[in-house]
Design an enzyme around this catalytic site. Structure first.
Site, PDB file in Angstrom:
ATOM      1  N   SER A 199      37.827  64.664  45.554  1.00 19.73           N
ATOM      2  CA  SER A 199      38.272  65.531  44.298  1.00 19.73           C
ATOM      3  C   SER A 199      37.076  66.637  43.793  1.00 19.73           C
ATOM      4  CB  SER A 199      38.040  64.114  43.240  1.00 19.73           C
ATOM      5  OG  SER A 199      38.901  63.558  43.645  1.00 19.73           O
ATOM      6  N   HIS A 225      42.829  68.379  44.358  1.00 19.21           N
ATOM      7  CA  HIS A 225      42.962  68.080  45.882  1.00 19.21           C
ATOM      8  C   HIS A 225      43.970  69.176  46.459  1.00 19.21           C
ATOM      9  CE1 HIS A 225      41.420  64.019  45.536  1.00 19.21           C
ATOM     10  NE2 HIS A 225      41.707  63.879  44.335  1.00 19.21           N
ATOM     11  N   HIS A 265      45.714  59.679  48.776  1.00 16.99           N
ATOM     12  CA  HIS A 265      45.474  58.252  48.344  1.00 16.99           C
ATOM     13  C   HIS A 265      46.563  57.091  48.317  1.00 16.99           C
ATOM     14  CE1 HIS A 265      43.000  61.407  46.269  1.00 16.99           C
ATOM     15  NE2 HIS A 265      41.971  60.570  46.453  1.00 16.99           N
ATOM     16  N   TYR A 287      46.943  55.380  45.635  1.00 19.24           N
ATOM     17  CA  TYR A 287      47.524  55.429  44.489  1.00 19.24           C
ATOM     18  C   TYR A 287      48.746  56.336  44.183  1.00 19.24           C
ATOM     19  CZ  TYR A 287      44.382  59.135  43.370  1.00 19.24           C
ATOM     20  OH  TYR A 287      43.548  60.207  43.317  1.00 19.24           O
ATOM     21  N   GLU A 288      48.756  57.128  45.091  1.00 16.40           N
ATOM     22  CA  GLU A 288      49.748  58.254  45.272  1.00 16.40           C
ATOM     23  C   GLU A 288      51.111  57.719  45.540  1.00 16.40           C
ATOM     24  OE1 GLU A 288      48.726  62.577  46.083  1.00 16.40           O
ATOM     25  OE2 GLU A 288      46.802  61.323  47.023  1.00 16.40           O
ATOM     26  N   ALA A 298      34.117  61.338  44.754  1.00 17.59           N
ATOM     27  CA  ALA A 298      33.787  61.172  43.378  1.00 17.59           C
ATOM     28  C   ALA A 298      33.781  59.791  43.261  1.00 17.59           C
ATOM     29  CB  ALA A 298      34.774  61.864  42.650  1.00 17.59           C
ATOM     30  N   MET A 306      38.404  55.165  44.399  1.00 13.97           N
ATOM     31  CA  MET A 306      39.682  54.949  45.138  1.00 13.97           C
ATOM     32  C   MET A 306      39.927  55.512  46.367  1.00 13.97           C
ATOM     33  SD  MET A 306      41.397  55.815  41.220  1.00 13.97           S
ATOM     34  CE  MET A 306      40.599  55.257  39.718  1.00 13.97           C
ATOM     35  N   SER A 307      38.931  55.764  47.151  1.00  7.66           N
ATOM     36  CA  SER A 307      39.493  56.588  48.356  1.00  7.66           C
ATOM     37  C   SER A 307      38.522  56.014  49.441  1.00  7.66           C
ATOM     38  CB  SER A 307      39.140  57.914  48.145  1.00  7.66           C
ATOM     39  OG  SER A 307      38.053  58.440  48.056  1.00  7.66           O
ATOM     40  N   ASN A 344      30.881  59.988  36.887  1.00 10.73           N
ATOM     41  CA  ASN A 344      30.559  59.455  35.540  1.00 10.73           C
ATOM     42  C   ASN A 344      29.941  57.911  35.779  1.00 10.73           C
ATOM     43  OD1 ASN A 344      33.241  59.095  37.001  1.00 10.73           O
ATOM     44  ND2 ASN A 344      33.261  56.966  35.971  1.00 10.73           N
ATOM     45  N   HIS A 402      39.885  62.013  34.363  1.00  4.96           N
ATOM     46  CA  HIS A 402      39.819  62.833  35.365  1.00  4.96           C
ATOM     47  C   HIS A 402      39.041  64.135  35.272  1.00  4.96           C
ATOM     48  CE1 HIS A 402      40.907  63.876  39.533  1.00  4.96           C
ATOM     49  NE2 HIS A 402      41.739  65.075  39.230  1.00  4.96           N
TER      50      HIS A 402
HETATM   51  N1  HPA Z   1      36.186  54.367  38.926  1.00  4.66           N
HETATM   52  C1  HPA Z   1      37.141  54.689  39.901  1.00  4.66           C
HETATM   53  N2  HPA Z   1      37.101  55.769  40.543  1.00  4.66           N
HETATM   54  C2  HPA Z   1      36.205  57.014  40.269  1.00  4.66           C
HETATM   55  C3  HPA Z   1      35.476  56.678  39.214  1.00  4.66           C
HETATM   56  C4  HPA Z   1      35.432  55.435  38.424  1.00  4.66           C
HETATM   57  O1  HPA Z   1      34.616  55.154  37.430  1.00  4.66           O
HETATM   58  N3  HPA Z   1      34.990  58.040  39.015  1.00  4.66           N
HETATM   59  C5  HPA Z   1      35.361  58.622  39.981  1.00  4.66           C
HETATM   60  N4  HPA Z   1      36.200  58.197  40.803  1.00  4.66           N
END
Ligand code: HPA
Length: 279
Positions: A36, A67, A89, A91-92, A119, A217-218, A241, A254
């Site tokens: 990302s 992406h 991913h 989740y997609e 990320a 998530m990856s 974050n 995001h």
């Molecule tokens: N949680 C899950 N996936 C993420 C996060 C998060 O805080 N930040 C970037 N990808």
């Protein structure tokens, strides 16, 4: 259809690999997966060739903002590399064999070492937003993985181990490279979740107790496929974050993830260059 016929899947992978190989001067030994917001971080390579996923037979196409979805082949630090810009991913809605497809294509092309980036949210309070973290190990909560179903024997064994999944040798090298470039590089355990929603503060506290330093998530499905195929893996997270509830008052979006990536892009490129130089 969620599980593949191993013979047919292997043929699809070979077709994609052969398609790409024809475009290469020299087979790349190094692969790089850019997560990302990192797609543009490395700029233009020497003798660069770009091949969009659309053009590669059987290749899945990403759907998320940030992406891109292409392979970039060229030279970085005097080495031929194959970069996967953007990924698909769980989740997609993709099946795990689709998530693993580009890594397996790399394996068939002859890639031996892959740097997988992402990320991530920071759980460990010693991390701060923008930190670079080497993944030391993972905890997987994504409810499927690319090895489920009949084994593709041509790719790897039925029961691979994940003992040194994130190569300790490569981590030692990366730490030295970062030091030389005067870039701070932390280390931690990555917990992989299905997403796409961010976590609750209670969940983050639970993962923290389980030993996680980072959340995302990856990456893990790709690492599993890479290790199945015998590739050496280096995993690097950018803390975009602090994870839910760690830093009360921060909102999780995001946009924030992409903003942090943008802000850290140049420094991240420096880190990758330093590592590639030493590989
Ligand atoms: N949680 C899950 N996936 C993420 C996060 C998060 O805080 N930040 C970037 N990808």
């Amino acid at each position: 259809m969620s599980l593949t016929n191993p013979k047919e899947e292997f043929e699809r992978l070979q077709e994609a690999a052969n398609f790409l190989k024809k475009k290469f001067k020299e087979a790349p030994r190094l692969g790089l997966v850019l997560g990302s917001g990192l797609s543009d971080a490395l700029g233009k390579l020497i003798s660069e060739k770009r091949i969009t996923f659309e053009d590669v037979p059987h290749s899945p196409k990403p759907t998320v903002q940030g992406h891109a979805g292409e392979y970039v082949y060229g030279q970085l630090e005097d080495k031929w590399v194959l970069i996967q810009r953007g990924r698909v991913h769980y989740y997609e809605g993709y099946e795990m064999h689709e998530v693993a497809f580009p890594i397996r294509v790399m394996q068939l092309i002859g890639v031996e070492t892959v740097i997988i980036t992402n990320a991530a949210g920071g759980i460990n309070e010693n991390f701060s937003v923008g930190a670079f973290v080497l993944i030391r190990d993972h905890i997987n909560f994504i409810p499927s993985n690319p090895l489920r179903g009949k084994n593709i024997d041509q790719l790897g064994p039925r029961f691979p181990n994940l003992l040194d999944a994130y190569s300790s040798k490569l981590r030692t090298l990366a730490k030295k490279s970062a030091k030389r470039a005067e870039i701070e590089l932390k280390e931690g355990v990555y917990v992989a979740l299905p997403g796409p929603m961010y976590e609750t503060p209670a969940e983050i506290q639970a993962y923290k107790r389980l030993g996680a330093d980072l959340v995302g998530m990856s990456t893990v499905p790709e690492v599993i496929a890479a290790r199945h195929g015998g590739l050496n893996v280096l995993g690097i997270s950018v803390v975009t974050n602090m994870a839910a509830g760690i830093d009360p008052g921060t909102q999780l979006t995001h946009e924030e993830v992409l903003e942090t990536m943008k802000r850290r892009e140049k420094e991240f490129a420096r880190l990758i260059h330093a590592i590639l130089h030493d590989l």
